[in-house]
Design a protein around this motif. Structure first.
Motif, PDB file in Angstrom:
ATOM      1  N   PRO A  18       0.805  -1.236   0.000  1.00  0.00           N
ATOM      2  CA  PRO A  18       0.000   0.000   0.000  1.00  0.00           C
ATOM      3  C   PRO A  18       0.831   1.276   0.000  1.00  0.00           C
ATOM      4  O   PRO A  18       0.355   2.321  -0.452  1.00  0.00           O
ATOM      5  CB  PRO A  18      -0.825  -0.134   1.293  1.00  0.00           C
ATOM      6  CG  PRO A  18      -0.913  -1.599   1.542  1.00  0.00           C
ATOM      7  CD  PRO A  18       0.394  -2.168   1.085  1.00  0.00           C
ATOM      8  N   ALA A  19       2.060   1.239   0.514  1.00  0.00           N
ATOM      9  CA  ALA A  19       2.898   2.443   0.541  1.00  0.00           C
ATOM     10  C   ALA A  19       3.672   2.652  -0.756  1.00  0.00           C
ATOM     11  O   ALA A  19       4.436   3.615  -0.866  1.00  0.00           O
ATOM     12  CB  ALA A  19       3.883   2.363   1.711  1.00  0.00           C
ATOM     13  N   GLY A  20       3.492   1.780  -1.719  1.00  0.00           N
ATOM     14  CA  GLY A  20       4.207   1.919  -2.975  1.00  0.00           C
ATOM     15  C   GLY A  20       5.546   1.219  -3.012  1.00  0.00           C
ATOM     16  O   GLY A  20       6.287   1.366  -3.998  1.00  0.00           O
ATOM     17  N   ASN A  21       5.888   0.468  -1.964  1.00  0.00           N
ATOM     18  CA  ASN A  21       7.157  -0.254  -1.942  1.00  0.00           C
ATOM     19  C   ASN A  21       7.058  -1.523  -2.771  1.00  0.00           C
ATOM     20  O   ASN A  21       6.082  -2.271  -2.663  1.00  0.00           O
ATOM     21  CB  ASN A  21       7.544  -0.614  -0.506  1.00  0.00           C
ATOM     22  CG  ASN A  21       7.710   0.619   0.364  1.00  0.00           C
ATOM     23  OD1 ASN A  21       8.328   1.589  -0.036  1.00  0.00           O
ATOM     24  ND2 ASN A  21       7.131   0.582   1.559  1.00  0.00           N
ATOM     25  N   LYS A  22       8.066  -1.761  -3.586  1.00  0.00           N
ATOM     26  CA  LYS A  22       8.101  -2.986  -4.367  1.00  0.00           C
ATOM     27  C   LYS A  22       8.648  -4.108  -3.504  1.00  0.00           C
ATOM     28  O   LYS A  22       9.756  -4.030  -2.996  1.00  0.00           O
ATOM     29  CB  LYS A  22       8.956  -2.790  -5.622  1.00  0.00           C
ATOM     30  CG  LYS A  22       8.308  -1.875  -6.651  1.00  0.00           C
ATOM     31  CD  LYS A  22       9.102  -1.842  -7.949  1.00  0.00           C
ATOM     32  CE  LYS A  22       8.411  -0.976  -8.997  1.00  0.00           C
ATOM     33  NZ  LYS A  22       9.156  -0.952 -10.283  1.00  0.00           N
ATOM     34  N   VAL A  55       2.116 -14.280   0.244  1.00  0.00           N
ATOM     35  CA  VAL A  55       1.369 -13.016   0.361  1.00  0.00           C
ATOM     36  C   VAL A  55      -0.072 -13.293  -0.040  1.00  0.00           C
ATOM     37  O   VAL A  55      -0.328 -13.894  -1.100  1.00  0.00           O
ATOM     38  CB  VAL A  55       1.974 -11.922  -0.545  1.00  0.00           C
ATOM     39  CG1 VAL A  55       1.152 -10.642  -0.462  1.00  0.00           C
ATOM     40  CG2 VAL A  55       3.424 -11.650  -0.161  1.00  0.00           C
ATOM     41  N   PRO A  56      -1.043 -12.839   0.768  1.00  0.00           N
ATOM     42  CA  PRO A  56      -2.447 -13.073   0.415  1.00  0.00           C
ATOM     43  C   PRO A  56      -2.904 -12.136  -0.704  1.00  0.00           C
ATOM     44  O   PRO A  56      -2.461 -10.997  -0.804  1.00  0.00           O
ATOM     45  CB  PRO A  56      -3.182 -12.777   1.731  1.00  0.00           C
ATOM     46  CG  PRO A  56      -2.299 -11.776   2.427  1.00  0.00           C
ATOM     47  CD  PRO A  56      -0.894 -12.149   2.065  1.00  0.00           C
ATOM     48  N   LEU A  57      -3.809 -12.651  -1.547  1.00  0.00           N
ATOM     49  CA  LEU A  57      -4.387 -11.842  -2.622  1.00  0.00           C
ATOM     50  C   LEU A  57      -5.730 -11.245  -2.230  1.00  0.00           C
ATOM     51  O   LEU A  57      -6.395 -10.638  -3.067  1.00  0.00           O
ATOM     52  CB  LEU A  57      -4.553 -12.688  -3.888  1.00  0.00           C
ATOM     53  CG  LEU A  57      -3.246 -13.040  -4.616  1.00  0.00           C
ATOM     54  CD1 LEU A  57      -3.519 -13.973  -5.781  1.00  0.00           C
ATOM     55  CD2 LEU A  57      -2.546 -11.781  -5.096  1.00  0.00           C
ATOM     56  N   SER A  58      -6.120 -11.416  -0.976  1.00  0.00           N
ATOM     57  CA  SER A  58      -7.383 -10.852  -0.524  1.00  0.00           C
ATOM     58  C   SER A  58      -7.337  -9.331  -0.638  1.00  0.00           C
ATOM     59  O   SER A  58      -6.469  -8.679  -0.061  1.00  0.00           O
ATOM     60  CB  SER A  58      -7.643 -11.273   0.929  1.00  0.00           C
ATOM     61  OG  SER A  58      -8.818 -10.659   1.414  1.00  0.00           O
ATOM     62  N   GLY A  59      -8.271  -8.755  -1.415  1.00  0.00           N
ATOM     63  CA  GLY A  59      -8.316  -7.312  -1.594  1.00  0.00           C
ATOM     64  C   GLY A  59      -7.294  -6.780  -2.561  1.00  0.00           C
ATOM     65  O   GLY A  59      -7.171  -5.560  -2.722  1.00  0.00           O
ATOM     66  N   ALA A  60      -6.537  -7.634  -3.220  1.00  0.00           N
ATOM     67  CA  ALA A  60      -5.502  -7.169  -4.149  1.00  0.00           C
ATOM     68  C   ALA A  60      -6.098  -6.840  -5.506  1.00  0.00           C
ATOM     69  O   ALA A  60      -7.193  -7.304  -5.867  1.00  0.00           O
ATOM     70  CB  ALA A  60      -4.418  -8.237  -4.297  1.00  0.00           C
ATOM     71  N   VAL A  67       1.101  -6.110  -9.216  1.00  0.00           N
ATOM     72  CA  VAL A  67       0.018  -6.547  -8.337  1.00  0.00           C
ATOM     73  C   VAL A  67       0.084  -5.737  -7.051  1.00  0.00           C
ATOM     74  O   VAL A  67       1.107  -5.739  -6.353  1.00  0.00           O
ATOM     75  CB  VAL A  67       0.142  -8.050  -8.027  1.00  0.00           C
ATOM     76  CG1 VAL A  67      -1.019  -8.495  -7.138  1.00  0.00           C
ATOM     77  CG2 VAL A  67       0.166  -8.857  -9.313  1.00  0.00           C
ATOM     78  N   HIS A  68      -1.008  -5.042  -6.732  1.00  0.00           N
ATOM     79  CA  HIS A  68      -1.080  -4.231  -5.521  1.00  0.00           C
ATOM     80  C   HIS A  68      -1.800  -5.042  -4.437  1.00  0.00           C
ATOM     81  O   HIS A  68      -2.969  -5.401  -4.600  1.00  0.00           O
ATOM     82  CB  HIS A  68      -1.820  -2.918  -5.782  1.00  0.00           C
ATOM     83  CG  HIS A  68      -1.059  -1.963  -6.642  1.00  0.00           C
ATOM     84  ND1 HIS A  68      -0.446  -0.839  -6.162  1.00  0.00           N
ATOM     85  CD2 HIS A  68      -0.785  -1.996  -7.966  1.00  0.00           C
ATOM     86  CE1 HIS A  68       0.163  -0.193  -7.142  1.00  0.00           C
ATOM     87  NE2 HIS A  68      -0.035  -0.873  -8.268  1.00  0.00           N
ATOM     88  N   VAL A  69      -1.070  -5.334  -3.350  1.00  0.00           N
ATOM     89  CA  VAL A  69      -1.641  -6.109  -2.252  1.00  0.00           C
ATOM     90  C   VAL A  69      -1.921  -5.179  -1.074  1.00  0.00           C
ATOM     91  O   VAL A  69      -1.454  -4.036  -1.036  1.00  0.00           O
ATOM     92  CB  VAL A  69      -0.678  -7.245  -1.840  1.00  0.00           C
ATOM     93  CG1 VAL A  69      -0.509  -8.238  -2.968  1.00  0.00           C
ATOM     94  CG2 VAL A  69       0.678  -6.678  -1.427  1.00  0.00           C
ATOM     95  N   ARG A  70      -2.654  -5.709  -0.100  1.00  0.00           N
ATOM     96  CA  ARG A  70      -3.071  -4.891   1.044  1.00  0.00           C
ATOM     97  C   ARG A  70      -2.186  -5.079   2.276  1.00  0.00           C
ATOM     98  O   ARG A  70      -2.472  -4.518   3.321  1.00  0.00           O
ATOM     99  CB  ARG A  70      -4.520  -5.224   1.417  1.00  0.00           C
ATOM    100  CG  ARG A  70      -5.527  -4.721   0.404  1.00  0.00           C
ATOM    101  CD  ARG A  70      -6.945  -4.829   0.939  1.00  0.00           C
ATOM    102  NE  ARG A  70      -7.906  -4.227   0.023  1.00  0.00           N
ATOM    103  CZ  ARG A  70      -9.222  -4.135   0.270  1.00  0.00           C
ATOM    104  NH1 ARG A  70      -9.699  -4.630   1.425  1.00  0.00           N
ATOM    105  NH2 ARG A  70     -10.024  -3.591  -0.600  1.00  0.00           N
ATOM    106  N   VAL A  71      -1.139  -5.869   2.169  1.00  0.00           N
ATOM    107  CA  VAL A  71      -0.222  -6.066   3.297  1.00  0.00           C
ATOM    108  C   VAL A  71       1.057  -5.296   3.013  1.00  0.00           C
ATOM    109  O   VAL A  71       1.454  -5.124   1.859  1.00  0.00           O
ATOM    110  CB  VAL A  71       0.085  -7.560   3.518  1.00  0.00           C
ATOM    111  CG1 VAL A  71      -1.167  -8.293   3.955  1.00  0.00           C
ATOM    112  CG2 VAL A  71       0.651  -8.190   2.255  1.00  0.00           C
TER     113      VAL A  71
END
Length: 273
Positions: A18-22, A55-60, A67-71
């Motif tokens: 979420p912070a834009g970190n790869k 890494v979970p894909l829930s909400g991604a 791929v933008h994830v929520r963790v």
């Protein structure tokens, strides 16, 4: 979780928090048994991507940059280390859900939580699931349960060792002083001296010399003598100078260094070279 996500589109995609970190790139995709939709991905992290974190894909959602994830990055770094060997046990799945604070879904009738899509050919149009974006050959059954990066030599390890770097530094080792002081010593010098002594000379009177008178007379003769006379003077006799001179010798230094060694063992505990 977006239903339009396809496993073959996720492989090797960048993963962004979420912070834009790869966080890294997608290594494998895991499907839920009930929906046959991507539920977990593994992210290749560490040096040269040698580690994979779940890494979970829930909400991604997917975007053009990946791929933008929520963790966040810290949660992924602290995730439990589970081998991406093609299947998650119920205990491993529960451990991941608990780490990310997600509700644990109910298990399927055979007790499995999910299966990895990559190279498994699970049906329902998923025969090509888990293939890379470049279009990997679906006929290579030997790649079951392993990502492309693993087949390219992903299981590598770097051996390091310490070495002694020896140099020199200048340190003060002491002081040298030059001082002069006065001492008294006895010297003896032989000097030639002269003195006068009286000598009587007699001369006979020749015949014919007359007219001598009898009476008293006296003459006075002064005698002289030399005596040593000492005079002292200070004269320069020597010059002394202090100068530092550099000389080179050899010293042996030693120190303990550490180095890594490789050891390979199989399931039977046998060492292999």
């Amino acid at each position: 979780m977006a239903k339009t996500m396809q496993p073959q589109e996720l492989i090797d995609s960048a993963v962004v928090d979420p912070a834009g970190n790869k966080l890294g790139k997608v290594g494998n995709v895991y499907l839920a048994d009930t929906t046959r939709q991507p539920e977990w991905i593994t992210v290749k992290t560490g040096l040269f991507g040698t580690k994979e974190s779940f890494v979970p894909l829930s909400g991604a959602h997917t975007d053009k940059d990946g791929v933008h994830v929520r963790v966040d990055k810290d949660a992924v770094s602290d995730a439990p280390r589970i081998d991406a060997d093609g299947h998650l046990s119920p205990e491993e799945s529960a451990q991941l859900y608990q780490h990310y604070g997600l509700p644990v879904p109910r298990t399927s009738p055979d007790g499995r939580m999910d299966d990895r899509a990559q190279g498994r050919g699970t049906g329902q149009g998923m025969a090509d699931a888990g293939r890379g974006k470049a279009g990997m050959d679906g006929g290579k059954a030997g790649m079951s349960g392993r990502g492309k990066s693993e087949m390219d030599g992903d299981r590598t390890m770097t051996r390091s060792e310490e070495r002694l770097n020896v140099g020199t530094e200048q340190v003060e080792t002491g002081h040298v002083r030059l001082r002069k002081y006065v001492v008294t010593e006895e010297q003896q010098v032989t000097v030639p001296v002269r003195h006068e002594e009286v000598r009587i000379e007699r001369e006979p009177i020749k015949d014919g010399q007359r007219g001598a008178e009898i009476g008293e007379d006296e003459q006075d003769l002064v005698l002289h003598a030399e005596k040593p006379v000492v005079h002292k003077e200070a004269v320069p006799v020597e010059r002394v100078r202090l100068r530092a001179e550099t000389v080179t010798d050899e010293q042996t230094v030693s120190g303990k260094v550490r180095k890594e060694q490789f050891e390979v063992t199989d399931d039977n505990g046998k060492h292999r070279k």
